[in-house]
Enzyme design. Structure first.
Site: not given
Length: 203
Positions: A36-37
């Site tokens: 993810g991020c």
């Protein structure tokens, strides 16, 4: 300046002065994870003893020189440089799995789309074997795994303002991470195993 640059400059200076580096002093390995991020993945791994450096970047696409605003087909990922005498790849795998939602095939938390899906990119055959074994263990725990486990293609470093973002903009970072419900969802998925190995350092 990133720690890896400082270490490299220090080593070069010592060699130019005639110092001999002790055996094993520069023994480092790299691992690459998409979770993810990349701001959050950097932050999580930086809390692990034995990790020397984390670098945000893009991986998996076909284009040259991807950017934050043009990285179609790439995942956000983090390259982890670590000292294998202090932390094992198996431990890195444990930290990775227990800081993401491996069951989500559409992204991570509030970030949706391929760029935010999870993956383990092995940088050696030995890593690939360990990663595959850990995938099987996670599947036993959770019943399903959407995380890709594969050999690492080229990793492209992200723009400078993304590096160590959680340190540069701590208020904005905390607001983002909380608002995205990253920690809350990981705890829902993993229970007491959430953030294994780094839980004591989580804010």
């Amino acid at each position: 300046m990133k720690r890896k640059i400082s270490l490299a400059l220090a080593g070069a200076a010592m060699l130019s002065l005639g110092f001999v580096m002790p055996a094993g002093a520069q023994n480092t390995e790299t691992a690459i994870f998409a979770g993810g991020c990349f701001w959050c993945v950097e932050s999580d791994f930086d809390h692990l003893a034995g990790v020397l450096d984390t670098t945000s970047g893009y991986i998996g696409g076909e284009a040259e020189n991807p950017t934050y605003y043009d990285h179609e087909g790439f995942r956000e990922a983090v390259r982890v440089t670590y000292d294998p005498s202090k932390v094992s790849y198996d431990t890195l795998l444990d930290v990775f799995w227990h800081s993401v939602d491996p069951t989500d095939d559409g992204g991570q938390f509030c970030d949706r789309g391929y760029a935010y899906t999870t993956a383990i990119y092995a940088t050696s055959p030995a890593q690939l074997k360990e990663a595959k074994a850990s995938e099987a263990a996670v599947k036993q725990d959770l019943g399903t795994v959407a995380t890709e486990v594969t050999t690492a293609p080229r990793f492209w470093e992200a723009e400078g303002y993304h590096q160590d973002y959680y340190k540069k903009s701590p208020v904005k970072y905390k607001f983002y991470r909380t608002g995205c419900r990253r920690n809350a969802r990981v705890e829902e998925v993993w229970g007491d195993k959430a953030f294994m190995g780094i839980k004591d350092h989580m804010g």
